[in-house]
Design a protein around this motif. Structure first.
Motif, mmCIF file in Angstrom:
data_model
loop_
_atom_site.group_PDB
_atom_site.id
_atom_site.type_symbol
_atom_site.label_atom_id
_atom_site.label_comp_id
_atom_site.label_asym_id
_atom_site.label_seq_id
_atom_site.Cartn_x
_atom_site.Cartn_y
_atom_site.Cartn_z
ATOM 1 N N UNK A 1 49.307 26.068 4.102
ATOM 2 C CA UNK A 1 49.991 26.202 5.685
ATOM 3 C C UNK A 1 50.032 27.231 5.993
ATOM 4 N N UNK A 2 49.826 27.979 7.211
ATOM 5 C CA UNK A 2 49.983 28.631 7.920
ATOM 6 C C UNK A 2 50.866 29.250 8.855
ATOM 7 N N UNK A 3 51.738 29.890 9.133
ATOM 8 C CA UNK A 3 52.858 30.241 10.108
ATOM 9 C C UNK A 3 53.321 31.348 10.550
ATOM 10 N N UNK A 4 53.668 31.331 11.761
ATOM 11 C CA UNK A 4 53.945 32.801 12.703
ATOM 12 C C UNK A 4 55.491 33.116 12.646
ATOM 13 N N UNK B 1 42.452 34.684 6.235
ATOM 14 C CA UNK B 1 43.022 34.506 7.208
ATOM 15 C C UNK B 1 42.733 35.604 8.860
ATOM 16 N N UNK B 2 42.624 35.941 9.755
ATOM 17 C CA UNK B 2 42.767 36.792 10.212
ATOM 18 C C UNK B 2 43.388 36.219 11.940
ATOM 19 N N UNK B 3 43.266 37.176 12.610
ATOM 20 C CA UNK B 3 43.438 37.124 13.865
ATOM 21 C C UNK B 3 43.176 37.452 14.660
ATOM 22 N N UNK B 4 43.136 37.060 16.404
ATOM 23 C CA UNK B 4 42.187 37.994 17.699
ATOM 24 C C UNK B 4 42.937 38.878 17.973
ATOM 25 N N UNK B 5 42.584 40.212 18.210
ATOM 26 C CA UNK B 5 43.895 41.189 19.203
ATOM 27 C C UNK B 5 43.061 40.940 20.411
ATOM 28 N N UNK B 6 42.152 40.393 21.128
ATOM 29 C CA UNK B 6 42.139 40.017 22.315
ATOM 30 C C UNK B 6 43.371 38.600 23.321
ATOM 31 N N UNK B 7 42.946 37.883 22.208
ATOM 32 C CA UNK B 7 43.762 36.298 22.596
ATOM 33 C C UNK B 7 44.842 36.368 21.627
ATOM 34 N N UNK B 8 45.840 36.397 22.057
ATOM 35 C CA UNK B 8 47.403 36.205 21.075
ATOM 36 C C UNK B 8 47.697 35.078 20.869
ATOM 37 N N UNK B 9 47.914 34.711 20.007
ATOM 38 C CA UNK B 9 48.140 33.378 19.629
ATOM 39 C C UNK B 9 46.686 32.489 18.788
ATOM 40 N N UNK B 10 45.379 33.054 18.681
ATOM 41 C CA UNK B 10 43.561 32.492 18.719
ATOM 42 C C UNK B 10 43.762 33.324 16.909
ATOM 43 N N UNK B 11 43.883 32.142 15.966
ATOM 44 C CA UNK B 11 43.873 32.762 14.593
ATOM 45 C C UNK B 11 42.765 31.844 13.909
ATOM 46 N N UNK B 12 42.019 32.737 12.767
ATOM 47 C CA UNK B 12 41.173 32.679 12.280
ATOM 48 C C UNK B 12 41.689 31.028 10.170
ATOM 49 N N UNK C 1 42.524 32.419 -2.280
ATOM 50 C CA UNK C 1 44.010 33.539 -1.794
ATOM 51 C C UNK C 1 45.701 32.215 -2.560
ATOM 52 N N UNK C 2 46.291 33.998 -3.020
ATOM 53 C CA UNK C 2 47.676 33.781 -3.363
ATOM 54 C C UNK C 2 48.247 33.341 -2.462
ATOM 55 N N UNK C 3 48.586 33.815 -1.174
ATOM 56 C CA UNK C 3 49.347 33.880 -0.248
ATOM 57 C C UNK C 3 49.232 34.789 0.408
ATOM 58 N N UNK C 4 49.417 35.290 1.401
ATOM 59 C CA UNK C 4 49.477 36.927 2.108
ATOM 60 C C UNK C 4 50.495 36.558 3.647
ATOM 61 N N UNK C 5 50.841 37.746 3.945
ATOM 62 C CA UNK C 5 51.077 38.155 5.202
ATOM 63 C C UNK C 5 50.054 39.347 5.912
ATOM 64 N N UNK C 6 49.971 39.605 7.015
ATOM 65 C CA UNK C 6 49.337 40.297 7.855
ATOM 66 C C UNK C 6 50.317 39.870 9.399
ATOM 67 N N UNK C 7 49.940 41.718 9.831
ATOM 68 C CA UNK C 7 50.879 41.614 11.072
ATOM 69 C C UNK C 7 49.723 41.718 11.807
ATOM 70 N N UNK D 1 31.608 28.686 0.181
ATOM 71 C CA UNK D 1 32.965 29.323 0.015
ATOM 72 C C UNK D 1 33.013 30.116 1.292
ATOM 73 N N UNK D 2 34.349 29.502 2.713
ATOM 74 C CA UNK D 2 34.456 30.671 3.073
ATOM 75 C C UNK D 2 34.997 32.275 2.865
ATOM 76 N N UNK D 3 34.805 33.453 2.357
ATOM 77 C CA UNK D 3 35.595 34.621 1.971
ATOM 78 C C UNK D 3 36.453 34.980 3.135
ATOM 79 N N UNK D 4 35.387 35.081 4.145
ATOM 80 C CA UNK D 4 36.289 36.453 5.105
ATOM 81 C C UNK D 4 35.700 35.841 7.188
ATOM 82 N N UNK D 5 36.857 36.163 7.410
ATOM 83 C CA UNK D 5 37.245 35.845 9.373
ATOM 84 C C UNK D 5 37.098 37.329 9.271
ATOM 85 N N UNK D 6 36.620 37.555 10.689
ATOM 86 C CA UNK D 6 37.203 38.794 11.369
ATOM 87 C C UNK D 6 36.701 37.606 13.057
#
Length: 124
Positions: free
Chosen positions: A28-31, A60-71, A1-7, A101-106
């Protein structure tokens, strides 16, 4: 993965949007958060926090149910559950039994996590 941004769609704070970003090196993962009161365009988005010590982030992915929780999933198969908003909380490390290799998290709407790995030769 060469860098990404998700909302992070449901992580809004006082109407300001938040974004998760992975740097191009995958270490590095940034908020980030928007700032509608910024006086110039360069200050519209500000870095809130970052987590380091990752190696070859694949997904990388994030939890809708728990703000701040990311994988975060890495090339070596390890996955980390992190609280990006609170750096004092240690990450939870998940590893597959076989190295792959871990290819996806959800996350689902209840906050449960699913990890997707490369298929091995013995998998049917």
């Amino acid at each position: 993965m060469s860098g990404s941004v998700i909302r992070a769609q449901r992580w809004q704070v006082d109407g300001e949007e938040q974004y998760l970003a992975v740097n191009p090196n995958g270490e590095i993962v940034s908020l980030y958060q928007t700032d509608r009161h910024a006086t110039n365009e360069e200050d519209n988005i500000v870095k809130i926090t970052e987590r380091t010590d990752f190696d070859n982030i694949q997904c990388i992915n994030y939890s809708d149910a728990t703000p701040g929780l990311a994988a975060v999933g890495q090339f070596d198969g390890r996955s980390f559950l992190i609280d990006i908003r609170d750096s004092s909380v240690e990450p939870i490390v998940l590893k597959p039994l076989q190295p792959r290799s871990c290819n996806s998290v959800s996350f689902n709407e209840n906050g449960l996590i699913a990890l997707g790995y490369d298929r091995g030769r013995q998998d049917h």
